[in-house]
Write a protein that holds these residues in place. Structure first.
Motif, mmCIF file in Angstrom:
data_model
loop_
_atom_site.group_PDB
_atom_site.id
_atom_site.type_symbol
_atom_site.label_atom_id
_atom_site.label_comp_id
_atom_site.label_asym_id
_atom_site.label_seq_id
_atom_site.Cartn_x
_atom_site.Cartn_y
_atom_site.Cartn_z
ATOM 1 N N PRO A 439 0.816 -1.223 0.000
ATOM 2 C CA PRO A 439 0.000 0.000 0.000
ATOM 3 C C PRO A 439 0.848 1.271 0.000
ATOM 4 O O PRO A 439 1.919 1.327 0.602
ATOM 5 C CB PRO A 439 -0.801 -0.120 1.298
ATOM 6 N N PHE A 440 0.313 2.284 -0.701
ATOM 7 C CA PHE A 440 0.932 3.608 -0.678
ATOM 8 C C PHE A 440 -0.130 4.636 -1.049
ATOM 9 O O PHE A 440 -0.815 4.504 -2.073
ATOM 10 C CB PHE A 440 2.101 3.686 -1.661
ATOM 11 N N GLY A 441 -0.262 5.667 -0.224
ATOM 12 C CA GLY A 441 -1.282 6.681 -0.481
ATOM 13 C C GLY A 441 -2.666 6.070 -0.448
ATOM 14 O O GLY A 441 -3.050 5.364 0.481
ATOM 15 N N ASP A 442 -3.445 6.316 -1.516
ATOM 16 C CA ASP A 442 -4.804 5.781 -1.598
ATOM 17 C C ASP A 442 -4.829 4.325 -2.074
ATOM 18 O O ASP A 442 -5.871 3.669 -2.019
ATOM 19 C CB ASP A 442 -5.642 6.633 -2.553
ATOM 20 N N TYR A 468 7.247 2.379 -4.721
ATOM 21 C CA TYR A 468 5.978 2.447 -5.442
ATOM 22 C C TYR A 468 6.183 3.031 -6.843
ATOM 23 O O TYR A 468 5.606 2.539 -7.821
ATOM 24 C CB TYR A 468 4.975 3.293 -4.660
ATOM 25 N N GLN A 469 7.019 4.060 -6.950
ATOM 26 C CA GLN A 469 7.288 4.673 -8.248
ATOM 27 C C GLN A 469 7.913 3.674 -9.222
ATOM 28 O O GLN A 469 7.566 3.633 -10.402
ATOM 29 C CB GLN A 469 8.218 5.879 -8.084
ATOM 30 N N VAL A 470 8.856 2.867 -8.707
ATOM 31 C CA VAL A 470 9.549 1.916 -9.576
ATOM 32 C C VAL A 470 8.645 0.758 -9.969
ATOM 33 O O VAL A 470 8.514 0.431 -11.161
ATOM 34 C CB VAL A 470 10.820 1.374 -8.881
ATOM 35 N N PHE A 471 7.991 0.128 -8.994
ATOM 36 C CA PHE A 471 7.318 -1.134 -9.241
ATOM 37 C C PHE A 471 5.850 -0.996 -9.620
ATOM 38 O O PHE A 471 5.240 -1.962 -10.070
ATOM 39 C CB PHE A 471 7.459 -2.040 -8.015
#
Length: 639
Positions: A439-442, A468-471
């Motif tokens: 999970p990240f953010g929403d 999160y940005q990469v995957f």
């Protein structure tokens, strides 16, 4: 240098500046005493250390006084557990002179090491190695504790992390390099197309075996002392000069041309096992190459499971994992600076001696100009090249950055791949879909249950964002950017802003759920989840901080190893002695006094020895600790 190697081979001294260095407290509380006790060694200090600490306790500087009280408690703990040796020279009014005199006295007899935060003093100690009037084969090393509490070497009065930072800055910003430095870096051209027609096998009349010899231009004739590994490509041998020789099962034109390119590169980087010279048989036919020997354990089989990690690296914390990742990426940066793409980044090709001492192996598979890396691993292959044949295309740095991020993730989540989740498909399918489950953010995700969710919850916001940005968004960071992210994460751990446990037992504690408690072992305040505190209170159990849990864990590992060794040792019939002559068993592990237990075995004789009451033992110990210089400290601390 690994702490166990230092303790086993050197007499180690610690000066006042290190005992009073706040960032070094964790090292001096955990890793250092545990290692000393497990190897039955002592650290040496000058009696002037006690006097200086006492002076600061009584001084007007409140900050220094608090630091001195912490140092006093540490020294008392070392004294209690008999891992401290104090020397005193009444003719030396200052600590530095006393230590220098001691080093001069013993420098021809022993390897010596000093841990100091004083730059000028470190330089003075280092200079003893260069005194031409004294001939000695013994070594003097000087270390300091950095801001993360790690032991680092001084280099002519310059801190190692200062040198490393400068090297990274120049590696990632060519414009900032001095002209001379730019000229010395040999950059290969990036490949444009895969070389063809180079798979032709070159006939070889004979491949040497164990016990036979190979020839090299640089190192002469070398005996293949022992075969230490084999695979589809060939076998690896330890040679008579301590280097490693890889002998292929067959020689192709591509291998010869690629090795020629690699051997032309000026290459000196500890921990990257680069080819050093061709190896030929007695007829001068190419059969392989020689390289430096790697040390340690294979990453995949030594740390990617909780029990393996605890067995092989029992002293490690989360900071150690971050340190390991930074040191690996430092070597990857060195390669990238020379336009060398690894291609097959994977934990089977990395060997670990310690978090600061790692080795990259199988370098002959690296992508060099138009010679592709012919092998790969699905979990480290980016979405856009899944299913492609590795030897048929040239990898780009963008491909490499996906593998770098995956490796970082698997180090911080020991052994867990980024896309592994409940109900997922094959690794290749999950990577193509980019179904990152954390999970990240929403985004709520579908992360694996248990410890993996706990670990993720304790990551800093910045680290979660990068993963999160990469995957999930396919926005990949460069290797240099990952180093910066990891350095900041390490700093946050050191400041106590995030958990230093490798295997947290619960999710990160929000401020509303935090309970402030005090450790029953060392009286150190720490934060615990309110629900865990309630459970402990209901069961009538005490609170134990991570530091004391670490000591208990190390103690348990050492006891288990000792027990296993005892079981495998050949049995001998004991000679019976009267019970009154039996020696009392002594613990060989670092254990807080409050957790030690004394076991006794009933003698075969009917005579029993009644141990003194526990209160009498405690009083005797207190009387011993209240004498001499430590009595001064105990008096001021009220302990």
């Amino acid at each position: 240098m690994e702490i166990t190697d230092l303790i086993q081979n050197y007499i180690v001294f610690v000066d006042t500046s290190s005992w009073m260095y706040p960032e070094g407290t964790k090292f001096l509380q955990q890793e250092f005493p545990a290692a000393l006790h497990s190897h039955q060694k002592k650290v040496r200090i000058s009696g002037k250390v006690i006097e200086e600490v006492n002076k600061h306790i009584k001084g007007d500087d409140k900050k220094r006084a608090e630091e001195a009280k912490v140092a006093a408690k540490l020294l008392n703990q070392y004294h209690t557990h008999k891992i401290l040796d104090i020397y005193q020279d009444p003719d030396d009014p200052f600590q530095d002179q006393a230590i220098l005199a001691m080093f001069m006295k013993y420098r021809t007899k022993f390897h010596l090491a000093m841990i100091t935060q004083d730059r000028n003093f470190a330089r003075d100690i280092e200079d003893l190695n260069e005194q031409g009037s004294v001939k000695s084969s013994k070594i003097i090393k000087v270390f300091y504790l950095d801001r993360e509490g790690r032991l680092q070497p001084w280099v002519k009065g310059v801190k190692q992390h200062e040198l490393d930072r400068k090297k990274r800055e120049t590696a990632t910003n060519p414009a900032s390099r001095p002209l001379k430095m730019q000229e010395n870096i040999h950059r290969l051209p990036l490949g444009t197309k895969v070389e063809t027609g180079l798979d032709t096998v070159i006939p070889v009349s004979y491949f040497p075996k164990e016990g036979e010899s190979v020839r090299t231009q640089k190192y002469g004739e070398l005996t293949l002392v022992k075969e230490i590994g084999s695979g589809g490509e060939g076998s690896v041998f330890l040679t008579s000069n301590g280097m490693i020789c890889k002998i292929y099962t067959q020689i192709t034109k591509a291998r010869i041309e690629k090795l020629k390119l690699m051997l032309k590169i000026p290459f000196e980087k500890k921990g990257i096992c680069w080819p050093k010279d061709f190896a030929t048989n007695s007829k001068g036919e190419y059969i392989g190459y020689v390289m430096d020997k790697a040390e340690g354990k294979v990453m995949q089989t030594s740390m990617f499971h909780k029990k393996l990690l605890q067995k092989n690296f029992p002293h490690w914390t989360r900071s150690s994992l971050v340190e390991l990742a930074i040191n690996i990426l430092d070597k990857v940066l060195y390669l990238h600076e020379r336009n060398i793409i690894i291609g097959d980044i994977n934990p089977f090709n990395i060997m670990i001696k310690d978090s600061n001492d790692v080795y990259l192996v199988d370098t002959d598979s690296y992508q060099i100009v138009n010679y592709p890396c012919p092998v790969g691993t699905i979990n480290f292959t980016p979405p856009e090249t899944q299913g492609m044949r590795y030897h048929e295309y040239l990898r780009t740095f963008k491909h490499e950055y996906f593998a770098v991020a995956t490796l970082v993730f698997m180090i911080l989540m020991p052994g867990k791949t980024p896309y592994a989740h409940q109900g997922g498909g094959t690794p290749g399918e999950d990577i193509k879909k980019m179904e990152f489950p954390y999970p990240f953010g929403d985004y709520r995700g579908n992360a694996p249950d248990g410890v993996w969710r706990y670990i993720w919850s304790h990551f800093t916001y910045a680290l979660k964002k990068r993963f999160y940005q990469v995957f999930s968004e396919n926005n990949r960071l460069t290797t240099a950017e990952w180093v910066s992210v990891l350095e900041e994460y390490r700093r946050k751990i050191k400041l106590g802003h995030t958990n230093d446990e490798i295997w947290p037992t619960s999710s990160k504690i929000a401020d509303d759920d935090a309970a402030h408690v005090t450790c029953s072992k060392c009286n150190t305040p720490f934060i615990m989840h309110i629900n865990k505190k309630r459970d402990l209170d209901a069961d009538g159990k005490s609170y134990i901080c991570n530091s004391c849990l670490m000591i208990m864990k190390v103690t348990k590992v050492a006891k288990n190893e000792a027990a296993a060794a005892k079981q495998t040792a050949p049995r001998q019939r004991p000679t019976m002695r009267p019970a009154t002559q039996r020696p009392r068993a002594m613990s060989s592990t670092w254990t807080p006094s409050s957790t030690r237990t004394t076991s006794s075995t009933r003698p075969a004789s009917s005579t029993r020895v009644t141990p003194p009451p526990r209160a009498q033992q405690r009083q005797k110990q207190n009387n011993q600790q209240s004498t001499g210089l430590f009595g001064i400290i105990k008096k001021f601390l009220g302990i």
